[in-house]
Design a protein around this motif. Structure first.
Motif, PDB file in Angstrom:
ATOM      1  N   CYS A  58     -25.963  55.832  65.909  1.00 13.79           N
ATOM      2  CA  CYS A  58     -24.552  55.759  65.360  1.00 13.79           C
ATOM      3  C   CYS A  58     -24.120  54.118  65.486  1.00 13.79           C
ATOM      4  CB  CYS A  58     -23.613  56.462  66.493  1.00 13.79           C
ATOM      5  SG  CYS A  58     -23.570  55.910  68.191  1.00 13.79           S
ATOM      6  N   LEU A  59     -23.006  53.873  65.185  1.00 16.27           N
ATOM      7  CA  LEU A  59     -22.349  52.650  64.878  1.00 16.27           C
ATOM      8  C   LEU A  59     -21.342  52.553  65.801  1.00 16.27           C
ATOM      9  CD1 LEU A  59     -22.118  51.527  61.282  1.00 16.27           C
ATOM     10  CD2 LEU A  59     -23.655  50.685  62.848  1.00 16.27           C
ATOM     11  N   ILE A  60     -21.225  51.324  66.419  1.00 19.02           N
ATOM     12  CA  ILE A  60     -20.195  51.130  67.390  1.00 19.02           C
ATOM     13  C   ILE A  60     -19.180  49.751  67.277  1.00 19.02           C
ATOM     14  CG2 ILE A  60     -21.114  52.050  69.439  1.00 19.02           C
ATOM     15  CD1 ILE A  60     -22.138  49.273  70.315  1.00 19.02           C
ATOM     16  N   GLU A  61     -18.402  50.049  67.609  1.00 19.62           N
ATOM     17  CA  GLU A  61     -17.084  48.765  67.780  1.00 19.62           C
ATOM     18  C   GLU A  61     -17.142  48.112  68.904  1.00 19.62           C
ATOM     19  OE1 GLU A  61     -12.564  48.325  66.108  1.00 19.62           O
ATOM     20  OE2 GLU A  61     -13.557  50.239  66.034  1.00 19.62           O
ATOM     21  N   ILE A  62     -17.398  46.818  69.034  1.00 19.95           N
ATOM     22  CA  ILE A  62     -17.416  46.295  70.498  1.00 19.95           C
ATOM     23  C   ILE A  62     -16.033  45.834  70.793  1.00 19.95           C
ATOM     24  CG2 ILE A  62     -18.012  44.286  71.761  1.00 19.95           C
ATOM     25  CD1 ILE A  62     -20.782  44.301  70.537  1.00 19.95           C
ATOM     26  N   LYS A  63     -15.189  46.217  71.820  1.00 18.08           N
ATOM     27  CA  LYS A  63     -13.983  46.098  72.104  1.00 18.08           C
ATOM     28  C   LYS A  63     -13.586  44.866  73.175  1.00 18.08           C
ATOM     29  CE  LYS A  63     -12.030  49.799  70.194  1.00 18.08           C
ATOM     30  NZ  LYS A  63     -11.258  49.469  68.888  1.00 18.08           N
TER      31      LYS A  63
END
Ligand SMILES: Nc1nc2c([nH]c(=O)n2[C@@H]2O[C@H](COP(=O)(O)OP(=O)(O)OP(=O)(O)O)[C@@H](O)[C@H]2O)c(=O)[nH]1
Length: 127
Positions: A58-63
């Motif tokens: 899956c693709l994540i977004e770094i917060k």
């Protein structure tokens, strides 16, 4: 030898993803935050996005970047850089790990983490 590793604290529906290391991995049976070693010429953020894509499909977004956690194993020194992340696309599934699970903050200390991750789990309880 210092090994620089990134790991993802993936939040979804107020739960955090934990991944169990499989028989083909060192330290099998222990739970960890998914991630891996930073390669040459790779930023920690690029490393984490790549590792999560490989390990969880899956693709994540770094917060947000969390403090650095370190651990001395008998043969190696791990510098673990955790990031708070969200899912950008896809549904995480265990590609390399034997199992994944979603834990509420209050349940974080109920599983057997790799030693370096115990401190991260404690940190997250008051995050
Ligand atoms: N991914 C990950 N590794 C961790 C954590 N905590 C921790 O001590 N480690 C250690 O950091 C190292 C990372 O190795 P890895 O096997 O996940 O990384 P990788 O996919 O890049 O390795 P490889 O390509 O050599 O198989 C291992 O020695 C692992 O035991 C954690 O929360 N996540």
């Amino acid at each position: 030898m210092i090994i620089k590793v990134t790991c993802a604290i993936i939040f979804h529906n107020n739960k955090i993803l934990a991944a169990k290391r499989s028989n083909s991995m060192p330290h099998s049976g222990y739970w960890e935050f998914p991630g891996g070693k930073i390669e040459e010429n790779e930023s920690p953020e690029d490393c984490l996005i790549r590792e999560i894509n490989e390990e969880l499909d899956c693709l994540i977004e770094i917060k947000e970047q969390l403090p650095l956690f370190t651990h001395q194993f008998s043969d190696k020194h791990i510098e673990l850089q955790p990031y708070i992340c969200a899912i950008k696309s896809g549904t995480p599934r265990a590609v390399e790990h034997s199992e994944i699970k979603w834990l509420a903050k209050t349940d974080l200390l109920k599983i057997q983490w790799l030693p370096a991750d115990v401190d991260i789990a404690k940190f997250l309880q008051s995050f």
